[in-house]
Design an enzyme around this catalytic site. Structure first.
Site, PDB file in Angstrom:
ATOM      1  N   SER A  77      24.833 -12.718  58.213  1.00 50.68           N
ATOM      2  CA  SER A  77      25.437 -12.919  56.880  1.00 50.68           C
ATOM      3  C   SER A  77      25.480 -14.408  56.549  1.00 50.68           C
ATOM      4  CB  SER A  77      26.837 -12.287  56.810  1.00 50.68           C
ATOM      5  OG  SER A  77      27.747 -12.988  57.636  1.00 50.68           O
ATOM      6  N   LYS A  78      25.756 -15.247  57.535  1.00 56.51           N
ATOM      7  CA  LYS A  78      25.776 -16.705  57.286  1.00 56.51           C
ATOM      8  C   LYS A  78      24.364 -17.207  56.970  1.00 56.51           C
ATOM      9  CE  LYS A  78      28.831 -19.199  57.639  1.00 56.51           C
ATOM     10  NZ  LYS A  78      29.846 -19.650  56.635  1.00 56.51           N
TER      11      LYS A  78
ATOM     12  N   THR B 136      26.716 -22.526  60.122  1.00 60.85           N
ATOM     13  CA  THR B 136      26.951 -22.486  61.569  1.00 60.85           C
ATOM     14  C   THR B 136      25.643 -22.599  62.347  1.00 60.85           C
ATOM     15  OG1 THR B 136      27.630 -20.982  63.354  1.00 60.85           O
ATOM     16  CG2 THR B 136      26.957 -19.944  61.307  1.00 60.85           C
ATOM     17  N   ASP B 137      25.752 -23.099  63.571  1.00 64.27           N
ATOM     18  CA  ASP B 137      24.559 -23.168  64.435  1.00 64.27           C
ATOM     19  C   ASP B 137      24.071 -21.763  64.824  1.00 64.27           C
ATOM     20  OD1 ASP B 137      26.579 -22.472  66.211  1.00 64.27           O
ATOM     21  OD2 ASP B 137      26.187 -24.093  67.636  1.00 64.27           O
ATOM     22  N   GLU B 138      24.934 -20.749  64.622  1.00 60.91           N
ATOM     23  CA  GLU B 138      24.537 -19.390  65.015  1.00 60.91           C
ATOM     24  C   GLU B 138      23.370 -18.863  64.198  1.00 60.91           C
ATOM     25  OE1 GLU B 138      27.466 -16.469  65.879  1.00 60.91           O
ATOM     26  OE2 GLU B 138      28.877 -17.912  66.698  1.00 60.91           O
TER      27      GLU B 138
ATOM     28  N   ASP C 288      30.524  -7.124  78.429  1.00 54.40           N
ATOM     29  CA  ASP C 288      29.955  -8.201  77.616  1.00 54.40           C
ATOM     30  C   ASP C 288      29.955  -7.841  76.139  1.00 54.40           C
ATOM     31  OD1 ASP C 288      28.847 -10.637  77.173  1.00 54.40           O
ATOM     32  OD2 ASP C 288      27.038 -10.304  78.377  1.00 54.40           O
TER      33      ASP C 288
ATOM     34  N   TYR D   9      27.543 -11.140  61.834  1.00 61.38           N
ATOM     35  CA  TYR D   9      28.151 -12.390  61.333  1.00 61.38           C
ATOM     36  C   TYR D   9      27.087 -13.448  61.074  1.00 61.38           C
ATOM     37  CZ  TYR D   9      30.093 -17.081  61.660  1.00 61.38           C
ATOM     38  OH  TYR D   9      30.355 -18.422  61.435  1.00 61.38           O
TER      39      TYR D   9
ATOM     40  N   GLY E 172      24.734  -7.976  72.221  1.00 62.68           N
ATOM     41  CA  GLY E 172      23.820  -8.976  71.642  1.00 62.68           C
ATOM     42  C   GLY E 172      24.269 -10.415  71.885  1.00 62.68           C
TER      43      GLY E 172
ATOM     44  N   SER F 214      34.756 -14.875  59.944  1.00 60.31           N
ATOM     45  CA  SER F 214      34.175 -15.822  60.905  1.00 60.31           C
ATOM     46  C   SER F 214      34.059 -15.303  62.348  1.00 60.31           C
ATOM     47  CB  SER F 214      35.016 -17.105  60.912  1.00 60.31           C
ATOM     48  OG  SER F 214      36.293 -16.835  61.462  1.00 60.31           O
TER      49      SER F 214
HETATM   50  P1  NAD Z   1      38.756 -18.765  59.807  1.00 60.91           P
HETATM   51  O1  NAD Z   1      38.462 -17.329  60.022  1.00 60.91           O
HETATM   52  O2  NAD Z   1      39.784 -19.449  60.642  1.00 60.91           O
HETATM   53  O3  NAD Z   1      39.199 -18.995  58.279  1.00 60.91           O
HETATM   54  C1  NAD Z   1      38.540 -18.375  57.210  1.00 60.91           C
HETATM   55  C2  NAD Z   1      39.419 -18.561  55.956  1.00 60.91           C
HETATM   56  O4  NAD Z   1      38.713 -17.968  54.853  1.00 60.91           O
HETATM   57  C3  NAD Z   1      40.773 -17.848  56.040  1.00 60.91           C
HETATM   58  O5  NAD Z   1      41.776 -18.680  55.523  1.00 60.91           O
HETATM   59  C4  NAD Z   1      40.596 -16.619  55.172  1.00 60.91           C
HETATM   60  O6  NAD Z   1      41.799 -16.172  54.563  1.00 60.91           O
HETATM   61  C5  NAD Z   1      39.607 -17.146  54.136  1.00 60.91           C
HETATM   62  N1  NAD Z   1      38.822 -16.059  53.521  1.00 60.91           N
HETATM   63  C6  NAD Z   1      38.198 -15.031  54.140  1.00 60.91           C
HETATM   64  N2  NAD Z   1      37.613 -14.237  53.242  1.00 60.91           N
HETATM   65  C7  NAD Z   1      37.854 -14.776  52.023  1.00 60.91           C
HETATM   66  C8  NAD Z   1      37.500 -14.420  50.712  1.00 60.91           C
HETATM   67  N3  NAD Z   1      36.766 -13.327  50.457  1.00 60.91           N
HETATM   68  N4  NAD Z   1      37.903 -15.220  49.702  1.00 60.91           N
HETATM   69  C9  NAD Z   1      38.646 -16.325  49.920  1.00 60.91           C
HETATM   70  N5  NAD Z   1      39.031 -16.700  51.153  1.00 60.91           N
HETATM   71  C10 NAD Z   1      38.636 -15.934  52.198  1.00 60.91           C
HETATM   72  O7  NAD Z   1      37.355 -19.501  59.897  1.00 60.91           O
HETATM   73  P2  NAD Z   1      36.981 -20.955  60.470  1.00 60.91           P
HETATM   74  O8  NAD Z   1      36.771 -20.864  61.922  1.00 60.91           O
HETATM   75  O9  NAD Z   1      37.917 -21.940  59.910  1.00 60.91           O
HETATM   76  O10 NAD Z   1      35.540 -21.136  59.793  1.00 60.91           O
HETATM   77  C11 NAD Z   1      35.423 -21.727  58.502  1.00 60.91           C
HETATM   78  C12 NAD Z   1      33.961 -21.795  58.136  1.00 60.91           C
HETATM   79  O11 NAD Z   1      33.260 -22.578  59.092  1.00 60.91           O
HETATM   80  C13 NAD Z   1      33.247 -20.447  58.127  1.00 60.91           C
HETATM   81  O12 NAD Z   1      32.354 -20.419  57.052  1.00 60.91           O
HETATM   82  C14 NAD Z   1      32.497 -20.396  59.447  1.00 60.91           C
HETATM   83  O13 NAD Z   1      31.351 -19.610  59.318  1.00 60.91           O
HETATM   84  C15 NAD Z   1      32.164 -21.861  59.633  1.00 60.91           C
HETATM   85  N6  NAD Z   1      32.014 -22.329  61.031  1.00 60.91           N
HETATM   86  C16 NAD Z   1      33.002 -22.094  61.946  1.00 60.91           C
HETATM   87  C17 NAD Z   1      32.874 -22.631  63.232  1.00 60.91           C
HETATM   88  C18 NAD Z   1      33.936 -22.409  64.279  1.00 60.91           C
HETATM   89  O14 NAD Z   1      33.723 -22.773  65.435  1.00 60.91           O
HETATM   90  N7  NAD Z   1      35.098 -21.859  63.956  1.00 60.91           N
HETATM   91  C19 NAD Z   1      31.748 -23.399  63.562  1.00 60.91           C
HETATM   92  C20 NAD Z   1      30.760 -23.606  62.597  1.00 60.91           C
HETATM   93  C21 NAD Z   1      30.922 -23.082  61.321  1.00 60.91           C
HETATM   94  O1  DAU Z   2      28.873 -21.721  66.999  1.00 66.23           O
HETATM   95  C1  DAU Z   2      29.678 -21.646  65.884  1.00 66.23           C
HETATM   96  C2  DAU Z   2      30.450 -20.344  65.868  1.00 66.23           C
HETATM   97  O2  DAU Z   2      31.423 -20.438  66.887  1.00 66.23           O
HETATM   98  C3  DAU Z   2      31.093 -20.057  64.519  1.00 66.23           C
HETATM   99  O3  DAU Z   2      30.081 -19.857  63.561  1.00 66.23           O
HETATM  100  C4  DAU Z   2      32.001 -18.824  64.587  1.00 66.23           C
HETATM  101  O4  DAU Z   2      32.679 -18.650  63.361  1.00 66.23           O
HETATM  102  C5  DAU Z   2      33.006 -19.034  65.695  1.00 66.23           C
HETATM  103  O5  DAU Z   2      33.821 -17.890  65.820  1.00 66.23           O
HETATM  104  C6  DAU Z   2      32.302 -19.338  67.017  1.00 66.23           C
HETATM  105  O6  DAU Z   2      31.569 -18.172  67.478  1.00 66.23           O
HETATM  106  P1  DAU Z   2      31.554 -17.746  69.046  1.00 66.23           P
HETATM  107  O7  DAU Z   2      31.194 -16.322  69.111  1.00 66.23           O
HETATM  108  O8  DAU Z   2      30.781 -18.718  69.846  1.00 66.23           O
HETATM  109  O9  DAU Z   2      33.134 -17.997  69.378  1.00 66.23           O
HETATM  110  P2  DAU Z   2      34.200 -17.128  70.200  1.00 66.23           P
HETATM  111  O10 DAU Z   2      35.416 -17.995  70.335  1.00 66.23           O
HETATM  112  O11 DAU Z   2      34.364 -15.769  69.647  1.00 66.23           O
HETATM  113  O12 DAU Z   2      33.517 -17.005  71.630  1.00 66.23           O
HETATM  114  C7  DAU Z   2      33.105 -18.131  72.362  1.00 66.23           C
HETATM  115  C8  DAU Z   2      32.462 -17.627  73.637  1.00 66.23           C
HETATM  116  O13 DAU Z   2      33.475 -17.045  74.468  1.00 66.23           O
HETATM  117  C9  DAU Z   2      31.426 -16.545  73.432  1.00 66.23           C
HETATM  118  O14 DAU Z   2      30.371 -16.730  74.369  1.00 66.23           O
HETATM  119  C10 DAU Z   2      32.170 -15.247  73.731  1.00 66.23           C
HETATM  120  C11 DAU Z   2      33.172 -15.671  74.782  1.00 66.23           C
HETATM  121  N1  DAU Z   2      34.464 -14.945  74.773  1.00 66.23           N
HETATM  122  C12 DAU Z   2      35.154 -14.871  73.600  1.00 66.23           C
HETATM  123  C13 DAU Z   2      36.363 -14.206  73.544  1.00 66.23           C
HETATM  124  C14 DAU Z   2      37.122 -14.099  72.249  1.00 66.23           C
HETATM  125  C15 DAU Z   2      34.959 -14.389  75.943  1.00 66.23           C
HETATM  126  O15 DAU Z   2      34.349 -14.504  77.022  1.00 66.23           O
HETATM  127  N2  DAU Z   2      36.163 -13.743  75.898  1.00 66.23           N
HETATM  128  C16 DAU Z   2      36.880 -13.590  74.737  1.00 66.23           C
HETATM  129  O16 DAU Z   2      37.963 -12.944  74.763  1.00 66.23           O
END
Ligand code: NAD
Ligand code: DAU
Length: 339
Positions: free
Chosen positions: A156-157, A125-127, A275, A153, A278, A85
């Site tokens: 792949s989603k 995801t919105d990404e 930064d 990432y 991308g 993720s």
């Molecule tokens: P996370 O990284 O916290 O958790 C991912 C979990 O998946 C972990 O428990 C890991 O062990 C498990 N995992 C990874 N690879 C695996 C595999 N091959 N088989 C079985 N289990 C596996 O992720 P998250 O932030 O909880 O995100 C969960 C889902 O939501 C993801 O699909 C992500 O794309 C989506 N999503 C996340 C966000 C966000 O802000 N975190 C927002 C929108 C969508």
């Molecule tokens: O929008 C949904 C997505 O949000 C999910 O699909 C992803 O799984 C989740 O990880 C998240 O992606 P982002 O890239 O937006 O989240 P992240 O927390 O990595 O970063 C949020 C913003 O903060 C981004 O603009 C990068 C910036 N950042 C992040 C980190 C880790 C920093 O400036 N400093 C940092 O150390």
């Protein structure tokens, strides 16, 4: 009703497991998780002895293991949270993202076809929509916004989403997809912006803001996302995509300053670093469809959610201290040293 929840030892998956066990006392929840660096059994401690909860350690891309679990459990619904993720890790090394996020999704859906299910739900995801320009606050992602990804990432989603829709059209698999904005809340892995800044601030360590910190994310409290998925799997239409977000756009720098304020730490800890490659500028979800069709609305305001989240990290130090004292240290050095 029996629901397989993959990735239930991660951030959103675990919150979903808690939500479902709390809400439906007669449902069985079967969690499948490979326990990668992001999955943690201590996260599931509170439900480990619940008779309605069962856990399998397995990789969703391992066809044999997945088929065996489906054959034994015969689930009614599958909700796939399991994924790699983190965008920064995908930039460092994309391969595992392709295996887990794309192949893993296909294996799960093949198991659904073989053993039969009522619904396969893909947590996306919105990404997948790419990003929006900062100078067009009138623009939002709708379900009709073209897929236009930026990182390995998000690509792949998006690939997984296309496969999910293809399995619906080709094989008639009863699928749905949710595309949510950035979540925050308890059990968020320390590599992500909000927990990283809370934990670094607590240690008086530099707060590494990428670029100028003006990138915008649309933050949603994790419990609101879990309620949205609950509604979609029960009442959402098969074959449909639902965007999930609460119109809560914030610049990264403003989040970091707010965390400093809440923890009574000086803004001088803020350090601007190179930064992200991308780097997407702005995400903003239009949630009209899920609101109109399913009546979903976010319940937690950011001002309250961020306070609750900070309080959770203060009260659950052992959870994140264990994580940051292990392999995470190497990751942190690789990513931030000399950045
Ligand atoms: P996370 O990284 O916290 O958790 C991912 C979990 O998946 C972990 O428990 C890991 O062990 C498990 N995992 C990874 N690879 C695996 C595999 N091959 N088989 C079985 N289990 C596996 O992720 P998250 O932030 O909880 O995100 C969960 C889902 O939501 C993801 O699909 C992500 O794309 C989506 N999503 C996340 C966000 C966000 O802000 N975190 C927002 C929108 C969508
Ligand atoms: O929008 C949904 C997505 O949000 C999910 O699909 C992803 O799984 C989740 O990880 C998240 O992606 P982002 O890239 O937006 O989240 P992240 O927390 O990595 O970063 C949020 C913003 O903060 C981004 O603009 C990068 C910036 N950042 C992040 C980190 C880790 C920093 O400036 N400093 C940092 O150390």
């Amino acid at each position: 009703m029996k629901i397989i929840v993959t990735g239930g030892a991660g951030f959103i998956g675990s919150n979903f497991v808690f939500h479902m066990l709390d809400t439906y006392k007669d449902y069985k929840i079967v969690c499948i998780d490979a326990l990668t660096y992001a999955g943690n059994m201590s996260t599931l401690k509170s439900v480990a002895d619940d008779p309605n909860f069962k856990f399998y350690k397995a990789d969703i891309a391992d066809r044999e293991a997945i088929y065996k679990i489906f054959e034994t459990e015969k689930p009614d619904i599958v909700v796939n949270f399991a994924a790699e993720s983190h965008v920064d890790r995908s930039i460092e090394d994309p391969e595992i993202f392709l295996r887990t996020n794309i192949l893993g999704t296909a294996v799960l859906m093949d198991a659904c076809r073989k053993y039969g299910i009522q619904r396969y739900h893909q947590v996306s995801t919105d990404e997948v929509y790419g990003d929006l320009p900062l100078d067009r606050p009138d623009l939002f992602f709708t379900e009709d916004t073209p897929i236009h990804t930026s990182s390995p990432y998000s690509s792949s989603k998006a690939s997984a989403d296309l496969l999910v829709l293809a399995y619906h059209r080709t094989y008639g698999l009863p699928v749905s997809i949710s595309r949510c904005s950035n979540n925050y809340g308890p059990y968020h892995f320390p590599e992500k912006l909000i927990p990283l800044m809370i934990i670094n601030a607590l240690h008086d360590k530099p707060l590494p803001v990428y670029g100028e910190g003006i990138n915008v994310r649309d933050w949603l409290y994790v419990e609101d996302h879990c309620r949205a998925i609950d509604l979609i799997i029960h009442k959402g239409k098969v074959g449909e995509v639902y965007n999930v977000g609460g119109h809560n756009e914030m610049r990264n720098i403003d989040i970091v300053k707010l965390i400093c304020k809440e923890l009574n730490k000086p803004e001088s800890l803020i350090t601007y670093v190179t930064d992200r490659k991308g780097h997407d500028m702005r995400y903003a979800i239009d949630p009209t469809k899920i609101h109109n069709e399913l009546g979903w609305l976010p319940e937690t305001k950011f001002a309250d959610g961020i306070k609750k989240t900070i309080a959770w990290y203060l009260e659950n130090r052992e959870w994140w201290e264990e994580i940051i004292s292990g392999e995470y240290k190497n990751y942190y050095d690789r990513m931030y040293k000399d950045r």
